[in-house]
Design an enzyme around this catalytic site. Structure first.
Site, mmCIF file in Angstrom:
data_model
loop_
_atom_site.group_PDB
_atom_site.id
_atom_site.type_symbol
_atom_site.label_atom_id
_atom_site.label_comp_id
_atom_site.label_asym_id
_atom_site.label_seq_id
_atom_site.Cartn_x
_atom_site.Cartn_y
_atom_site.Cartn_z
ATOM 1 N N HIS A 93 4.653 1.577 -1.633
ATOM 2 C CA HIS A 93 6.066 1.404 -1.282
ATOM 3 C C HIS A 93 6.457 2.166 -0.017
ATOM 4 C CE1 HIS A 93 7.405 -0.951 -4.735
ATOM 5 N NE2 HIS A 93 6.542 -0.251 -5.457
ATOM 6 N N ASP B 93 8.385 0.401 2.916
ATOM 7 C CA ASP B 93 9.636 0.855 3.522
ATOM 8 C C ASP B 93 9.510 0.937 5.042
ATOM 9 O OD1 ASP B 93 10.797 1.023 1.048
ATOM 10 O OD2 ASP B 93 10.695 3.215 0.901
ATOM 11 N N GLU C 275 13.725 -7.379 0.473
ATOM 12 C CA GLU C 275 13.108 -7.730 1.754
ATOM 13 C C GLU C 275 13.859 -8.860 2.465
ATOM 14 O OE1 GLU C 275 10.683 -9.956 -1.449
ATOM 15 O OE2 GLU C 275 11.819 -8.098 -1.245
#
Length: 306
Positions: free
Chosen positions: A187, A191, A217
């Site tokens: 993650h 990000d 997203e």
């Protein structure tokens, strides 16, 4: 501090002006209430020292006008009375004055009140900056630094407040195969990829356009004064720019992160509401995904050849 003096008596005006300048403040002088109100609107002083009794707009009227005109800023109003009667003082406070002094004016008394004015107006200015920062923070996505859905809702509503809203297009953008990217790279990498893609989207549109993080997203672009065919050209450029980032994604057929986009147009002959336009953009995005991803699809509703 900028101080506006309003007094129709020459001697009183000169004494007040000298006292204000001796206190180290910039001075603006008005010979009556009407001219004071005009000067106030031009110069936006932090403090006003106004006589109670003046021809035209008197001190109470000036206080009320100042209070009704204020938004984020605050003006400290000092009322000058001839006798300092309780009735005059109460009337001034009810009209919006912060303090009062009596004639003949004592420069020391005015100096003390201007110190208080400087502190109060400074506090109000700080509060206004804090409110502005909080307002902006509430409308900004912390990861991508783009505006969020709250700001999008406000901006879309603003597009329809005029009697004749201009043409515009909405483009729903989604990062392809992003779940598998997170699964493969974590993650934190996800990000970072979203932040990079967000800045790329913002860099590829005009200053009059806007980019929002819609959720996860997904991003939403608002392209002002744009036809569907023009928006398609813009989104193809955006798609190509994201592809050129070459963000490695071994779980995608292209080997890099890509985006798909769906475009819907608010144009002459298709004045749909924002909810309908969002639905059309989402359906067009779904069509782009179904056609193989890494492409742009345009809703047939309201599309134009030019």
């Amino acid at each position: 501090m900028k101080v506006l003096i309003a007094d129709d008596e020459l001697i009183s005006r000169m004494i007040t002006k000298a006292a204000v300048e001796q206190s180290g403040h910039e001075c603006i002088v008005a010979v009556d209430g009407d001219s004071a109100w005009e000067l106030f609107q031009v110069h936006s002083p932090e403090a006003v020292v106004t006589d109670l009794m003046m021809p035209g707009m008197n001190g109470l009227d000036l206080c009320r006008a100042i209070r009704s005109a204020e938004d984020e800023s605050y003006t400290y109003v000092i009322l000058v009375t001839s006798h300092g009667s309780r009735e005059d003082v109460l009337a001034g406070m009810d009209a919006g004055a912060d303090d009062y002094v009596t004639k003949p004016l004592d420069p020391f008394n005015l100096h003390i009140r201007l110190l208080a004015a400087q502190r109060i107006t400074s506090l109000h200015a700080d509060l206004a900056r804090y409110r502005s920062a909080l307002t902006e923070q509430a409308r900004t996505d912390p990861l991508t630094k783009l505006h969020n859905r709250l700001k999008l809702t406000e901006d879309l509503a603003g597009l329809h407040t005029s009697a004749r809203p201009g043409d515009y297009c909405l483009a729903m953008v989604d990062v392809d195969n992003f779940k598998s990217y997170n699964d493969l790279y974590g993650h934190q990498a996800g990000d970072a990829a979203l932040a990079t893609i967000a800045s790329t989207l913002a860099a590829e549109v005009r200053a009059s356009d806007a980019v929002y993080r819609f959720g996860g997203e997904e991003f939403l672009l608002v392209l002002r004064d744009q036809t569907s065919s023009g928006a398609e050209v813009v989104l193809e450029r955006v798609r190509s720019a994201v592809h050129a980032l070459q963000i490695e994604h071994s779980g995608d057929p292209d080997g890099v992160l890509t985006i798909s986009a769906g475009v819907a147009a608010y144009t002459e002959g298709h004045r749909a509401g924002t909810e309908q336009l969002l639905k059309e953009a989402d359906l067009a995005l779904y069509a782009a995904k179904a056609s193989g991803r890494n492409r742009v699809a345009v809703s047939t509703q309201g599309s134009s050849p030019n």
